[in-house]
Design an enzyme around this catalytic site. Structure first.
Site, PDB file in Angstrom:
ATOM      1  N   ASP A 100      28.406  13.583  21.378  1.00  0.00           N
ATOM      2  CA  ASP A 100      27.604  13.546  22.588  1.00  0.00           C
ATOM      3  C   ASP A 100      27.623  14.916  23.262  1.00  0.00           C
ATOM      4  O   ASP A 100      28.681  15.395  23.677  1.00  0.00           O
ATOM      5  CB  ASP A 100      28.210  12.489  23.517  1.00  0.00           C
ATOM      6  CG  ASP A 100      27.344  12.246  24.734  1.00  0.00           C
ATOM      7  OD1 ASP A 100      26.129  12.510  24.642  1.00  0.00           O
ATOM      8  OD2 ASP A 100      27.882  11.806  25.753  1.00  0.00           O
TER       9      ASP A 100
ATOM     10  N   THR B 180      20.901  15.047  25.751  1.00  0.00           N
ATOM     11  CA  THR B 180      21.599  16.194  26.344  1.00  0.00           C
ATOM     12  C   THR B 180      21.660  17.358  25.362  1.00  0.00           C
ATOM     13  O   THR B 180      21.474  18.500  25.748  1.00  0.00           O
ATOM     14  CB  THR B 180      23.025  15.808  26.781  1.00  0.00           C
ATOM     15  OG1 THR B 180      23.772  15.356  25.656  1.00  0.00           O
ATOM     16  CG2 THR B 180      23.000  14.708  27.818  1.00  0.00           C
ATOM     17  N   THR B 181      21.908  17.041  24.099  1.00  0.00           N
ATOM     18  CA  THR B 181      21.988  18.114  23.114  1.00  0.00           C
ATOM     19  C   THR B 181      20.623  18.788  22.962  1.00  0.00           C
ATOM     20  O   THR B 181      20.530  20.023  22.974  1.00  0.00           O
ATOM     21  CB  THR B 181      22.445  17.557  21.749  1.00  0.00           C
ATOM     22  OG1 THR B 181      23.608  16.769  21.957  1.00  0.00           O
ATOM     23  CG2 THR B 181      22.759  18.662  20.782  1.00  0.00           C
TER      24      THR B 181
ATOM     25  N   ASP C 170      25.206   4.922  26.631  1.00  0.00           N
ATOM     26  CA  ASP C 170      23.972   5.692  26.424  1.00  0.00           C
ATOM     27  C   ASP C 170      22.840   4.792  25.962  1.00  0.00           C
ATOM     28  O   ASP C 170      21.705   4.915  26.420  1.00  0.00           O
ATOM     29  CB  ASP C 170      24.193   6.800  25.393  1.00  0.00           C
ATOM     30  CG  ASP C 170      25.080   7.912  25.941  1.00  0.00           C
ATOM     31  OD1 ASP C 170      25.487   7.800  27.111  1.00  0.00           O
ATOM     32  OD2 ASP C 170      25.351   8.867  25.202  1.00  0.00           O
TER      33      ASP C 170
HETATM   34  N1  LIG Z   1      16.678   8.194  11.998  1.00  0.00           N
HETATM   35  C1  LIG Z   1      16.263   9.327  12.514  1.00  0.00           C
HETATM   36  N2  LIG Z   1      15.487  10.161  11.819  1.00  0.00           N
HETATM   37  C2  LIG Z   1      15.068  11.318  12.333  1.00  0.00           C
HETATM   38  N3  LIG Z   1      15.374  11.755  13.567  1.00  0.00           N
HETATM   39  C3  LIG Z   1      16.142  10.977  14.319  1.00  0.00           C
HETATM   40  C4  LIG Z   1      16.623   9.721  13.849  1.00  0.00           C
HETATM   41  N4  LIG Z   1      17.362   9.175  14.820  1.00  0.00           N
HETATM   42  C5  LIG Z   1      17.349  10.040  15.857  1.00  0.00           C
HETATM   43  N5  LIG Z   1      16.609  11.115  15.574  1.00  0.00           N
HETATM   44  C6  LIG Z   1      16.337  12.268  16.436  1.00  0.00           C
HETATM   45  O1  LIG Z   1      17.546  12.926  16.746  1.00  0.00           O
HETATM   46  C7  LIG Z   1      17.423  13.552  18.011  1.00  0.00           C
HETATM   47  C8  LIG Z   1      18.551  13.151  18.920  1.00  0.00           C
HETATM   48  O2  LIG Z   1      19.764  13.603  18.397  1.00  0.00           O
HETATM   49  P1  LIG Z   1      21.120  13.413  19.185  1.00  0.00           P
HETATM   50  O3  LIG Z   1      21.222  12.031  19.694  1.00  0.00           O
HETATM   51  O4  LIG Z   1      22.200  13.948  18.332  1.00  0.00           O
HETATM   52  O5  LIG Z   1      20.983  14.414  20.386  1.00  0.00           O
HETATM   53  P2  LIG Z   1      20.460  14.182  21.847  1.00  0.00           P
HETATM   54  O6  LIG Z   1      19.942  12.815  22.027  1.00  0.00           O
HETATM   55  O7  LIG Z   1      19.550  15.306  22.154  1.00  0.00           O
HETATM   56  O8  LIG Z   1      21.762  14.419  22.705  1.00  0.00           O
HETATM   57  P3  LIG Z   1      22.989  13.433  22.989  1.00  0.00           P
HETATM   58  O9  LIG Z   1      22.743  12.174  22.251  1.00  0.00           O
HETATM   59  O10 LIG Z   1      24.153  14.199  22.486  1.00  0.00           O
HETATM   60  O11 LIG Z   1      22.964  13.273  24.463  1.00  0.00           O
HETATM   61  C9  LIG Z   1      16.104  13.112  18.598  1.00  0.00           C
HETATM   62  O12 LIG Z   1      15.175  14.119  18.429  1.00  0.00           O
HETATM   63  C10 LIG Z   1      15.774  11.879  17.778  1.00  0.00           C
HETATM   64  O13 LIG Z   1      14.399  11.634  17.735  1.00  0.00           O
END
Ligand SMILES: Nc1ncnc2c1ncn2[C@@H]1O[C@H](COP(=O)(O)OP(=O)(O)OP(=O)(O)O)[C@@H](O)[C@H]1O
Ligand SMILES: [Mg+2]
Length: 549
Positions: A62, A95-96, A383
């Site tokens: 996260d 957030t990332t 989350d």
């Molecule tokens: N199965 C999947 N295939 C492709 N992309 C995906 C898949 N699941 C999630 N994503 C993408 O991954 C990204 C989110 O990644 P991640 O959750 O690591 O980071 P974040 O949501 O930006 O930050 P955090 O969750 O750390 O607060 C988004 O762009 C989402 O659309």
């Protein structure tokens, strides 16, 4: 001026970094933060293990947890941490992405500055680009209904993907899907309790309130049906004097009297509780041994030191009104539930209040092998609940997997051409920066990022290619809506807005004046943990800690 005499306005020892030097320095620091979390992005992202000065370990993926945990000193770098926190406060996810995007916007800005584009122009262009991007995002979004559990489940699954629950993500998403209807504006309606031990699969949904508390006395009933619950927020103890005074009693008879007096007071308290008709006492403060004894004797189930937040939930669910003065306790103040019961969870006893009469209450009881697991699962569930709540509130969702970013990138390039002037360059830079999301998703999955981007762009030019995103297994474009990779619109809007805002804020700084603090404590003494975690962060040198922003 003044006969060539320099005018000194700053205190001796003040450090000052001006002009381009300051801008480059700030960009380097912010980019270092973005780079620190970049590898965690997406379903194939890696985890970080954070070790604090006491040796406590947190393992997470996260973004905001990572950034909060590592102690960052550089003032500009801290601004990026703030972005992550804002994103977390507003929507709980993304957030990332927000931080990575901000880092990329600054990287693009750096090359524009090298080409002699003034930061003010860049800031302006970025602002225009962000506004246009948000406008396009709203067009790309589609409606989600509160009753559409499947879509809400997909939103929960997408938010959970990449988190270290592996194959259990589906199982957890099912739980979130199940409670989706209960999530209103306030996720706090759902109580999350954790107890390590057992298996993640033992995580359960409970129709009621679960308290991590056992009954205070073994002779109390193990369960109470048709519970009449008193919520008491004073201590069931005889008030000890504030001052540490000593009472000397020489006569044994007097001592007995003194003790009797105390016992009488406690007994009177229990009598008042009993008179109200309560058969369950949930106390926010302590319960004296003697009071415990009398409560047990009356067959009343009692729990002490219940958290304030849990008291509030109990009040809401059972309809009880919590009292401070026991004289106020009447049948009217009591809450109702079908069953209050002590159950063994792992090695501990917990109190389950089920069948609440006033309002439906839902608790999730998290189980998992170790504390690290249950902690991360708690963050993940939190989350997931937040994104589902955001989707329900706005009623809007959007395809994920980098598809929105590619679409925006293409749209912004067209938009840039219509703007013209020097802002055009900045808008184009913004468009280029958006590619960082699909590129990183591919990169973190071990795919060739350039290849991924080229294929995606080509597909987005085709009809019906708007929701094509990264298939992290193959690298081939995949329709993200069909693949159920869906995010709340609010997450994406917030990402773009806050990334653009912080980039603008950082770019507008052309002078960093840092007053010197009193000399730092000698090594080994006092301050600990500083500077840890982020060794080799670019551009952090020479900046005193704690400079305000
Ligand atoms: N199965 C999947 N295939 C492709 N992309 C995906 C898949 N699941 C999630 N994503 C993408 O991954 C990204 C989110 O990644 P991640 O959750 O690591 O980071 P974040 O949501 O930006 O930050 P955090 O969750 O750390 O607060 C988004 O762009 C989402 O659309
Ligand atoms: Mg996420």
């Amino acid at each position: 001026m003044m006969g060539g005499q320099p005018i000194i306005i700053l205190k001796e020892g003040t450090e000052r970094e001006k002009g381009k030097g300051a801008v480059y320095n700030n960009i380097a620091a912010a980019r270092a933060v973005a780079d620190a979390v970049k590898s965690t992005l997406g379903p194939k992202g890696m985890d970080k293990m954070l070790v604090d000065s006491l040796g406590d370990v947190t393992i997470t993926n996260d973004g905001v947890t990572i950034l909060k945990e590592i102690e960052i000193e550089h003032p500009t770098a801290k601004m990026l941490v703030e972005v992550a926190k804002t994103q977390d406060d507003e929507v709980g996810d993304g957030t990332t992405s927000a931080v990575v995007l901000a880092g990329e916007l600054l990287k693009e800005a750096e090359s524009l500055i090298e080409q002699e584009v003034h930061p003010t122009i860049i800031v302006n262009g970025y602002r225009m680009a962000a506004a246009e991007a948000v406008r396009r995002l709203r067009q790309l979004a589609f409606d989600v209904k509160r009753t559409d559990k499947a879509t809400l489940g997909s939103i929960a699954r997408t938010a959970m993907s990449g988190r270290s629950v592996g194959t259990n993500a589906d199982f957890l998403a099912d739980i979130v899907e199940e409670v989706a209807g209960e999530v209103r504006a306030d996720v706090d309606n759902i109580l999350v309790q954790k107890k390590h031990g057992g298996n993640l699969k033992d995580t359960t949904l409970i129709d009621g309130v679960v308290l991590d508390k056992e009954r205070v006395h073994p002779r109390m009933p193990k369960f109470v049906r048709d519970a009449k619950i008193a919520l008491i927020n004073r201590a069931l103890e005889v008030k000890k004097t504030e001052v540490n005074e000593e009472i000397r009693i020489r006569d044994p008879a007097k001592l007995q009297m003194f003790l009797d007096e105390e016992e009488k007071t406690l007994r009177a308290m229990v009598e008042k509780i009993q008179a109200s008709g309560a058969n369950v006492v949930l106390a926010q403060k302590g319960i004296d041994d003697v009071a415990q004894h009398y409560l047990a004797k009356e067959g009343i189930y009692a729990v002490r030191r219940v958290k304030e937040s849990d008291m509030k939930k109990l009040a809401k669910a059972t309809g009880a009104r919590s009292v401070t003065n026991l004289d106020d306790l009447t049948a009217k103040e009591l809450g109702r539930a079908d069953l209050v019961e002590e159950r063994k969870v792992g090695t501990d006893d917990m109190t389950f209040v089920t069948g609440c009469k006033k309002a439906r209450a839902v608790s999730i009881l998290i189980r998992g092998g170790t504390e690290h697991v249950v902690d991360e699962v708690e963050r993940i569930l939190h989350d997931a609940l937040r994104v589902v709540a955001a989707a329900i509130e706005d009623g809007k969702a959007i395809a994920g997997g980098g598809s929105a970013e590619i679409e925006l990138s293409i749209a912004l390039k067209d938009y840039a051409a219509t703007v013209g002037g020097r802002e055009q360059l900045a808008i184009e830079a913004f468009a280029g920066a958006l590619d960082v999301i699909p590129r990183t998703l591919g990169e973190n999955a071990g795919l060739d990022p350039i290849d991924v981007l080229i294929k995606l762009r080509a597909d987005h030019q085709k009809k019906g290619g708007k929701s094509m995103g990264v298939n992290v297994q193959t690298g081939e474009p995949l329709d993200m809506i069909k693949a159920n990779v869906i995010e709340p619109l609010r997450v994406k809007i917030q990402e773009i807005d806050s990334a653009a805002e912080v980039a603008g804020m950082i770019l507008r700084i052309d002078d960093v004046i840092a007053s010197k603090k009193s000399p730092p404590p000698p090594p080994g003494g006092g301050e600990h943990g500083h500077g840890g975690g982020m060794g080799g962060m670019g551009g952090m040198g020479g900046m005193p800690p704690g400079m305000g922003m």
